[in-house]
Design a protein around this motif. Structure first.
Motif, short mmCIF file in Angstrom:
data_model
loop_
_atom_site.label_atom_id
_atom_site.label_comp_id
_atom_site.label_asym_id
_atom_site.label_seq_id
_atom_site.Cartn_x
_atom_site.Cartn_y
_atom_site.Cartn_z
N TRP A 1 -39.63 51.30 80.89
CA TRP A 1 -40.60 51.32 81.98
C TRP A 1 -41.64 52.43 81.79
O TRP A 1 -42.81 52.25 82.15
N LEU A 2 -41.23 53.54 81.22
CA LEU A 2 -42.19 54.62 80.95
C LEU A 2 -43.21 54.18 79.92
O LEU A 2 -44.40 54.52 80.02
N TYR A 3 -42.77 53.44 78.91
CA TYR A 3 -43.72 52.93 77.92
C TYR A 3 -44.68 51.92 78.55
O TYR A 3 -45.86 51.84 78.18
N LEU A 4 -44.18 51.13 79.50
CA LEU A 4 -45.01 50.10 80.13
C LEU A 4 -45.91 50.66 81.22
O LEU A 4 -46.86 49.99 81.64
N LEU A 5 -45.63 51.85 81.70
CA LEU A 5 -46.33 52.40 82.85
C LEU A 5 -47.85 52.44 82.68
O LEU A 5 -48.58 52.03 83.59
N PRO A 6 -48.40 52.93 81.55
CA PRO A 6 -49.87 52.95 81.42
C PRO A 6 -50.49 51.56 81.56
O PRO A 6 -51.51 51.39 82.26
N ALA A 7 -49.89 50.57 80.91
CA ALA A 7 -50.42 49.21 81.02
C ALA A 7 -50.28 48.67 82.44
O ALA A 7 -51.18 47.98 82.94
N LEU A 8 -49.17 49.00 83.10
CA LEU A 8 -48.97 48.55 84.47
C LEU A 8 -50.00 49.16 85.42
O LEU A 8 -50.49 48.50 86.34
N VAL A 9 -50.32 50.44 85.21
CA VAL A 9 -51.32 51.10 86.05
C VAL A 9 -52.68 50.43 85.87
O VAL A 9 -53.40 50.15 86.85
N VAL A 10 -53.05 50.17 84.63
CA VAL A 10 -54.34 49.51 84.36
C VAL A 10 -54.36 48.10 84.97
O VAL A 10 -55.33 47.69 85.61
N TYR A 11 -53.26 47.36 84.78
CA TYR A 11 -53.20 46.00 85.32
C TYR A 11 -53.24 46.02 86.85
O TYR A 11 -53.93 45.19 87.47
N ALA A 12 -52.52 46.96 87.45
CA ALA A 12 -52.53 47.03 88.91
C ALA A 12 -53.91 47.41 89.43
O ALA A 12 -54.36 46.89 90.45
N GLY A 13 -54.61 48.29 88.71
CA GLY A 13 -55.93 48.72 89.17
C GLY A 13 -57.00 47.67 89.02
O GLY A 13 -57.88 47.53 89.89
N PHE A 14 -56.96 46.91 87.91
CA PHE A 14 -58.03 45.97 87.64
C PHE A 14 -57.70 44.53 88.02
O PHE A 14 -58.62 43.72 88.17
N ALA A 15 -56.43 44.19 88.16
CA ALA A 15 -56.06 42.81 88.47
C ALA A 15 -55.46 42.67 89.86
O ALA A 15 -56.00 41.97 90.71
N ILE A 16 -54.34 43.36 90.10
CA ILE A 16 -53.67 43.20 91.38
C ILE A 16 -54.52 43.74 92.52
O ILE A 16 -54.68 43.08 93.57
N TYR A 17 -55.11 44.92 92.34
CA TYR A 17 -55.95 45.49 93.40
C TYR A 17 -57.16 44.61 93.67
O TYR A 17 -57.53 44.38 94.83
N SER A 18 -57.78 44.10 92.62
CA SER A 18 -58.95 43.23 92.79
C SER A 18 -58.57 41.92 93.49
O SER A 18 -59.31 41.43 94.35
N ALA A 19 -57.42 41.36 93.11
CA ALA A 19 -56.97 40.12 93.75
C ALA A 19 -56.68 40.36 95.23
O ALA A 19 -57.05 39.55 96.10
N ALA A 20 -56.03 41.47 95.53
CA ALA A 20 -55.74 41.78 96.94
C ALA A 20 -57.03 42.01 97.71
O ALA A 20 -57.16 41.58 98.87
#
Length: 304
Positions: free
Chosen positions: A26-45
């Motif tokens: 999960w620590l390795y995935l965290l940077p990608a998850l932050v970027v995805y949450a900021g540009f995809a999930i946040y935008s969709a919401a």
């Protein structure tokens, strides 16, 4: 005693390792998850939130409730755009899949040399920018374009017309461009899938007297179930999300006959300043894509 303690220690260490490995992953995935949450999930919401507002993008928004969704489903222009998107699925997805299967069957049965050449030629539309493709086909469909000239050459000059400007044929002409673009992609996917089918199955069918057609229908086609599903998902999304090709060729004309949801989302948001309506249409389009993709995956999943 010592051996028992050692076994307990190893068991404790082994029990702790999966948790640590999971945390490290999960620590390795965290940077990608932050970027995805900021540009995809946040935008969709944000899009979902805007769909409940009456807002022009500049002034203070007001609560609109479900009014924007009601407009999407009842206003003829918006509802027609959704219907056009569903019609384009036939040309972007169903027809290319059928052509891809046909080409795969022909190439598996006949073509043994220059396979790379044929794959490159058929896949070329996927490499070309859709803007360039749209400009080229707009010229081909014009009054003096190659298609009308070819029809005149074979004595069918009476049916020539400006195809993209014709009220009744514009959507079909646009859909055939999508067919040309997607058929090569489907063929390449199916050719790759056919190569993973066990050759012994075809050999056994041939020994039993099955001809090329029967071997393709009863051996190759069931083996391509996963690839057909992938092709259907990709092409369906391309049909419903098509924007640049429509914008370059017809821009929604004539008289709104080729309007599609993605084009109207752009117009509502940037031309008319109706952010709420554009967001509601985008949400409806997303839900349609999710429903269709889920149905395709359910129908094409392989039995376990």
């Amino acid at each position: 005693m010592a051996s028992g303690a050692l076994l307990r220690e190893n068991a404790t260490t082994g029990a702790r390792r999966p948790g640590r490995s999971r945390l490290r992953a999960w620590l390795y995935l965290l940077p990608a998850l932050v970027v995805y949450a900021g540009f995809a999930i946040y935008s969709a919401a944000g899009t979902v939130w805007f769909s409940f507002l009456d807002w022009d993008g500049v002034g203070p928004p007001t609560w609109a409730g479900l009014a924007n969704y009601t407009r999407v489903l009842t206003e003829p222009l918006l509802a027609r755009a959704i219907v056009n998107g569903l019609i384009l699925i036939v040309f972007f997805s169903l027809v290319p899949i059928a052509i891809g299967l046909l080409l795969t069957g022909l190439m598996l049965g006949r073509v043994r040399t220059a396979m790379t050449f044929f794959r490159t030629v058929f896949f070329l539309p996927q490499v070309l920018p859709l803007v360039a493709v749209g400009i080229t086909w707009r010229w081909l469909y014009s009054d003096e374009g190659m298609i009308n000239r070819a029809l005149e050459t074979i004595g069918l000059g009476a049916i020539t017309r400006a195809w993209l400007g014709d009220y009744h044929f514009a959507l079909i002409a646009l859909g055939l461009i999508g067919t040309w673009c997607m058929s090569g992609l489907c063929m390449v996917l199916f050719m790759s899938g056919a190569q993973r089918i066990d050759p012994s199955l075809n050999e056994a069918a041939a020994i039993d007297g099955a001809g090329p057609l029967r071997r393709f229908v009863y051996v190759t086609l069931p083996g391509l179930r996963r690839e057909v599903g992938i092709a259907a998902v990709i092409t369906t999304i391309a049909a419903l999300a098509s924007f640049d090709l429509v914008f370059v060729t017809t821009n929604g004309g004539p008289a709104g006959q080729t309007n599609v949801p993605a084009l109207l989302v752009y117009r509502l948001a940037f031309n008319e300043g109706t952010i709420g309506g554009a967001s509601a249409l985008a949400v409806v389009l997303t839900l349609i894509v999710i429903v269709l993709v889920s149905a395709i995956r359910l129908l094409t999943r392989e039995a376990k």
